[in-house]
Design a protein around this motif. Structure first.
Motif, PDB file in Angstrom:
ATOM      1  N   ALA A 158       1.031   3.993  -2.892  1.00  0.00           N
ATOM      2  CA  ALA A 158       0.940   5.553  -2.677  1.00  0.00           C
ATOM      3  C   ALA A 158       1.441   6.429  -2.565  1.00  0.00           C
ATOM      4  N   SER A 169       1.092  -1.092  -0.194  1.00  0.00           N
ATOM      5  CA  SER A 169       0.031   0.181   0.257  1.00  0.00           C
ATOM      6  C   SER A 169       1.009   0.918  -0.132  1.00  0.00           C
ATOM      7  N   ALA A 184      -2.396  10.919   3.536  1.00  0.00           N
ATOM      8  CA  ALA A 184      -2.761  11.415   2.751  1.00  0.00           C
ATOM      9  C   ALA A 184      -2.443  12.924   3.006  1.00  0.00           C
ATOM     10  N   THR A 219      -1.032   9.650  -1.929  1.00  0.00           N
ATOM     11  CA  THR A 219      -2.267   9.744  -2.976  1.00  0.00           C
ATOM     12  C   THR A 219      -3.059   8.970  -1.974  1.00  0.00           C
ATOM     13  N   ALA A 220      -3.335   7.838  -0.817  1.00  0.00           N
ATOM     14  CA  ALA A 220      -4.606   7.207  -0.890  1.00  0.00           C
ATOM     15  C   ALA A 220      -3.982   7.081   0.621  1.00  0.00           C
TER      16      ALA A 220
END
Length: 338
Positions: A131, A127, A184, A169-170
């Motif tokens: 991101a 993850s 984020a 971004t996440a």
């Protein structure tokens, strides 16, 4: 009187955002009075679980906030089953690490430099990598070291003297699958250094025949370098590029002896992609020494033997000036004189 024998976690810096806080008493406690005497700042939702009458576990119901100092306090008003209050108020401070401890750019690691990101937690690698983003954009390869340190090698060297922003971004997850909902919302910045790595001469006294050398960390645009380079006293000359190295040689072959020179490189100098190499004008000075002048017939003894059946010429060198004016006289020697 009742007392708290042990509290956990033992370390004041929390390794997880969903820790279990434990309090171990030396006496069976009245649970309601302990719950009333317990406080946590900043506040968060938690559950209380008594493992025994002497051991209490406090479990957050949501992840704690990174980079935050928490205070756990049990007031002395907590009562034991023997009817006595605590001997004193118990206070512990805990700190949650920041999500990102440091972001560093190492310009000398490899051809393009390397960006190292140190996290405060062991991260879910998938993850986090998905991101990760940079502004201005950068492409490259990721390598993890132990889940807490991420090394990013750019495909192309980042622009010099430029502020880059790293963001996600996440939402992210730790390796324990703790959801970092606010990841984020935070930006992390670093600035790349000057593209000028070194130069010679430095601040020193040098031989006037020594050229001026500029060493960059990437290929430089010749036209912009020639326009951005000035030397005082004014000295005509030419640049030769050798990969990342630019060599300036005076037209007459040497600088003036016993002279203080000032070299300035203007911020208009660009690399071959048109990006700036330095953020502001860079100036330095150096002093020239005497200019040695030597006339000789080449290496070895000051005598030359000419083949009687060969070319009627001699090898002659004059060092210290590129175009000397010479008066030569040939003297005939008898065999005895020779």
């Amino acid at each position: 009187r009742p007392a708290i024998l042990r509290s956990e976690p033992s370390s004041s810096e929390l390794a997880d955002l969903m820790p279990t806080f434990a309090l171990v008493f030396n006496e069976p406690m009245d649970q309601a009075s302990v719950a009333a005497a317990l406080s946590l700042e900043p506040t968060f939702t938690y559950t209380l679980t008594w493992m025994t009458d002497e051991e209490l576990h406090i479990q957050p119901q949501a992840p704690l906030t990174p980079d935050t100092r928490y205070t756990l306090m049990v007031n002395y008003t907590a009562i034991g089953q023997n009817g006595l209050t605590l001997s004193q108020t118990h206070t512990r401070n805990f700190t949650t690490p920041p999500l990102v401890r440091t972001v560093m750019y190492w310009p000398n690691n490899g051809d393009t430099g390397e960006i190292t990101i140190r996290f405060g937690y062991e991260m879910n690698e998938t993850s986090t990598a998905a991101a990760l983003a940079f502004e201005p954009p950068l492409e490259g390869e990721l390598v993890w070291y132990g889940g807490t340190e991420l090394h990013f090698t750019p495909t192309i060297r980042p622009a010099a003297v430029t502020s880059y922003t790293l963001h996600f971004t996440a939402p992210l997850f730790t390796v324990q699958d703790t959801w970092l909902a606010d990841a984020a919302a935070t930006d992390y910045r670093f600035t790349t250094p000057s593209g000028l790595k070194n130069h010679t001469p430095a601040t020193e006294i040098v031989d006037p025949r020594r050229p001026i050398t500029l060493i960059f960390d990437r290929p430089v645009a010749m036209n912009s370098l020639a326009a951005a380079f000035t030397i005082s006293p004014d000295t005509p000359g030419t640049f030769v590029l050798d990969e990342h190295t630019a060599i300036f040689t005076p037209t007459i072959g040497a600088l003036q002896p016993y002279t203080l020179y000032t070299v300035t490189l203007a911020p208009t100098v660009r690399d071959q992609r048109g990006q700036p190499l330095i953020g502001e004008a860079y100036t330095w000075e150096f002093q020239t020494d005497f200019l040695p002048m030597t006339a000789h017939f080449g290496q070895g003894l000051d005598i030359q033997v000419i083949n009687s059946g060969g070319r009627r010429a001699i090898h002659f060198r004059f060092e210290g000036h590129p175009d000397p004016s010479l008066n030569l006289t040939l003297h005939s020697l008898t065999l005895a004189q020779f």
